[in-house]
Design a protein around this motif. Structure first.
Motif, PDB file in Angstrom:
ATOM      1  N   PHE A 176       0.833  -1.204   0.000  1.00 36.88           N
ATOM      2  CA  PHE A 176       0.000   0.000   0.000  1.00 36.88           C
ATOM      3  C   PHE A 176       0.869   1.256   0.000  1.00 36.88           C
ATOM      4  CE2 PHE A 176      -3.507  -2.526   2.305  1.00 36.88           C
ATOM      5  CZ  PHE A 176      -4.144  -2.800   1.110  1.00 36.88           C
ATOM      6  N   ASP A 177       1.873   1.276   0.891  1.00 32.20           N
ATOM      7  CA  ASP A 177       2.751   2.448   0.961  1.00 32.20           C
ATOM      8  C   ASP A 177       3.514   2.652  -0.339  1.00 32.20           C
ATOM      9  OD1 ASP A 177       2.007   3.133   3.514  1.00 32.20           O
ATOM     10  OD2 ASP A 177       3.652   2.066   4.487  1.00 32.20           O
ATOM     11  N   MET A 182       4.605   5.722  -5.274  1.00 37.50           N
ATOM     12  CA  MET A 182       4.750   5.727  -6.732  1.00 37.50           C
ATOM     13  C   MET A 182       3.590   6.431  -7.429  1.00 37.50           C
ATOM     14  SD  MET A 182       6.068   1.752  -7.072  1.00 37.50           S
ATOM     15  CE  MET A 182       6.449   1.819  -8.833  1.00 37.50           C
ATOM     16  N   GLY A 183       2.549   6.792  -6.676  1.00 34.42           N
ATOM     17  CA  GLY A 183       1.411   7.476  -7.275  1.00 34.42           C
ATOM     18  C   GLY A 183       0.521   6.567  -8.102  1.00 34.42           C
ATOM     19  N   LEU A 184       0.459   5.280  -7.783  1.00 35.05           N
ATOM     20  CA  LEU A 184      -0.325   4.306  -8.554  1.00 35.05           C
ATOM     21  C   LEU A 184      -1.668   4.095  -7.860  1.00 35.05           C
ATOM     22  CD1 LEU A 184       2.540   1.744  -9.318  1.00 35.05           C
ATOM     23  CD2 LEU A 184       1.722   3.636 -10.745  1.00 35.05           C
ATOM     24  N   ASP A 185      -2.595   5.015  -8.107  1.00 39.19           N
ATOM     25  CA  ASP A 185      -3.866   4.955  -7.392  1.00 39.19           C
ATOM     26  C   ASP A 185      -4.736   3.786  -7.829  1.00 39.19           C
ATOM     27  OD1 ASP A 185      -4.115   6.118  -9.863  1.00 39.19           O
ATOM     28  OD2 ASP A 185      -5.689   7.517  -9.267  1.00 39.19           O
ATOM     29  N   SER A 186      -4.753   3.454  -9.130  1.00 41.75           N
ATOM     30  CA  SER A 186      -5.596   2.347  -9.593  1.00 41.75           C
ATOM     31  C   SER A 186      -5.096   1.013  -9.046  1.00 41.75           C
ATOM     32  CB  SER A 186      -5.653   2.322 -11.124  1.00 41.75           C
ATOM     33  OG  SER A 186      -4.350   2.165 -11.671  1.00 41.75           O
ATOM     34  N   GLU A 187      -3.773   0.825  -9.030  1.00 40.66           N
ATOM     35  CA  GLU A 187      -3.212  -0.399  -8.455  1.00 40.66           C
ATOM     36  C   GLU A 187      -3.508  -0.484  -6.967  1.00 40.66           C
ATOM     37  OE1 GLU A 187      -1.794   1.551 -10.526  1.00 40.66           O
ATOM     38  OE2 GLU A 187      -0.795   0.444 -12.131  1.00 40.66           O
ATOM     39  N   PHE A 188      -3.447   0.664  -6.284  1.00 37.80           N
ATOM     40  CA  PHE A 188      -3.762   0.690  -4.858  1.00 37.80           C
ATOM     41  C   PHE A 188      -5.204   0.264  -4.618  1.00 37.80           C
ATOM     42  CE2 PHE A 188      -5.381   2.575  -1.012  1.00 37.80           C
ATOM     43  CZ  PHE A 188      -4.337   2.502  -0.110  1.00 37.80           C
TER      44      PHE A 188
END
Length: 472
Positions: A176-177, A182-188
């Motif tokens: 999650f961190d 990395m700014g990967l909101d969709s993957e999060f």
């Protein structure tokens, strides 16, 4: 035989006497049974269907078995309430899981995300469980060497491996961190849904780290603030007295810090003038674009709410407006709208509209604060904010930390904005903190991301310094 049956029937009837309400009138003829030599008087419903001793014994066995089964179910339910594993689908933790909760030194390890549930003491982070330790260490090293994609692949594989770390939460938290760094909101969001389904809990919310783009590509410390955070620590009765005014003035004083910290967890009572004073300070800082950290915001909300009732103007408008300001700063739009309507009805004015501030305030639970920081203004300045990026030898940062702690018995490093720290900087910081700890100082690292916490723990910082990662 007839006499024995009569005695038995009287005993059975006595067992059910407690079920009658106190005001119930006694049944007609309840005090005397009809004569047994008159079958018409007895009727078909005046005798239980227990015609033999064997039948009565069988009914007693059934009753005992039923009572035993109820006791067993109640015991199992009680155990499940206090057993964390029961909530994740495991009825009983295996022996291996029990043994893995004991560290090399024989001390029990604590869950990084449940220290509030373990008692009043502020407990530090635990090391990784044995089955995921190698994944945690490898991911921390990859993170330290700027190999973020490789670290993400390793952690993603681990959390989806049914035989590996899927049942342990630390690899999930590290992933999650990493996605937020990395700014990967969709993957999060995708992995958050899997996490919620796997652990049967609420999914975490995506909050990208401050200055994420600079954290990945920017220079080490150029333009990034680090240092003591201006803090207003309010306690006891919040009014418009000199102490409250001095605390709020110090927080609003000119400072290079982009952050201003408020501590509300020690407030026990509020007055309308005190509400007006605090409201003025919060609104001024918000309009100036300052970032706020509200420690104990939920506690202050809980203190305010009993003062407010729809249609009651006795407390004045200031407590209502302060409550709305806190809900606005912490981005609780639904609560804001409901409270705004109550305020509108009470004072017969147009309801204020929800406009999210440019910088949402970070709201920290009072129970998550270290005791020596949460005890009043004397300890408020102990917190030192780490920058978003630390690279290389970081000599300037270490010198600033040394100057800050020179005349203090304790040091609290705030890692809430720290997104990246490389291996060389982490090793230099570890050496520096160990040297400070040898002088008898109490040193704490707070609100670290789980990758940085794992890296510092791998370098041995946790042996003399308390490490606390942020909570999910």
């Amino acid at each position: 035989m007839t006499g024995r049956r009569c005695a038995a029937d009287k005993d059975v009837m006595g067992l059910f006497d407690f079920l009658k309400k106190k005001g119930d009138a006694p049944l007609a003829g309840a005090g005397a049974r009809p004569r047994q030599d008159n079958p018409l008087a007895a009727g078909p419903v005046t005798r239980l269907a227990l015609d033999t001793e064997a039948e009565r014994e069988r009914q007693r066995e059934i009753a005992r078995a039923t009572a035993a089964k109820i006791d067993e179910i109640e015991l199992e339910m009680t155990s499940a309430i206090f057993d964390d594993d029961a909530w994740s689908g495991n009825r009983r933790p295996p022996a291996a899981a029990v043994s893995s909760t004991v560290g090399a030194a024989g001390m029990p390890q604590t869950d990084q995300n449940t220290d509030m549930l373990l008692g009043p003491d502020d407990l530090p982070d635990a090391a990784a469980a044995p089955s995921s330790a190698h994944v945690v260490e490898e991911a921390a090293i990859l993170y330290a060497n700027d190999q973020l994609d490789a670290a993400a692949l390793l952690l993603r594989t681990s959390v989806h491996d049914s035989n590996g770390g899927a049942g342990e939460r630390l690899p999930w938290w590290m992933l999650f961190d990493l996605y937020q760094i990395m700014g990967l909101d969709s993957e999060f969001e995708s992995i958050a849904i899997d996490y919620a389904s796997h652990f049967e809990t609420s999914p975490p919310t995506y909050h990208p780290f401050a200055e994420t783009s600079r954290a990945l590509a920017g220079p080490a410390l150029d333009g990034q603030f680090s240092g003591a955070i201006p803090t207003a620590s309010l306690s006891g009765r919040l009014d418009d007295g000199d102490d409250a005014r001095a605390q709020l003035a110090r927080a609003q004083a000119a400072s290079p810090s982009p952050l201003v910290r408020f501590e509300f967890q020690a407030i026990t009572q509020v007055t309308p003038p005190g509400c007006a004073l605090l409201l003025e300070a919060l609104q001024a800082l918000r309009k100036a674009g300052r970032e706020l950290v509200l420690a104990g915001a939920d506690h202050l909300v809980a203190v305010l709410r009993p003062m407010l009732a729809i249609g009651d103007r006795g407390a004045g408008e200031a407590p209502w407006l302060l409550l709305l300001e806190l809900l606005l700063l912490t981005n609780r739009e639904k609560d804001f709208e409901e409270t705004a309507m109550d305020y509108c009805v009470t004072f017969e004015v147009s309801p204020p509209s929800f406009e999210a501030p440019p910088h949402l305030a970070v709201s920290l639970a009072a129970a998550s604060l270290p005791r020596h920081v949460a005890q009043g203004p004397a300890a408020a300045s102990d917190r030192f904010l780490l920058p978003a990026v630390i690279r290389g030898s970081s000599a300037a940062l270490l010198a600033a930390i040394a100057d800050h702690v020179a005349d203090r018995p304790a040091l609290v490093l705030d890692g809430s904005r720290l997104a990246r720290i490389d291996y060389a900087a982490a090793n230099a910081l570890a050496v520096h903190l160990r040297a400070l700890a040898q002088d008898g100082r109490d040193i704490v690292l707070r609100d670290l991301n789980h990758l940085a916490a794992a890296l510092l723990r791998l370098l041995g910082v946790g042996e003399q310094v308390r490490l606390y990662a942020h909570k999910y």
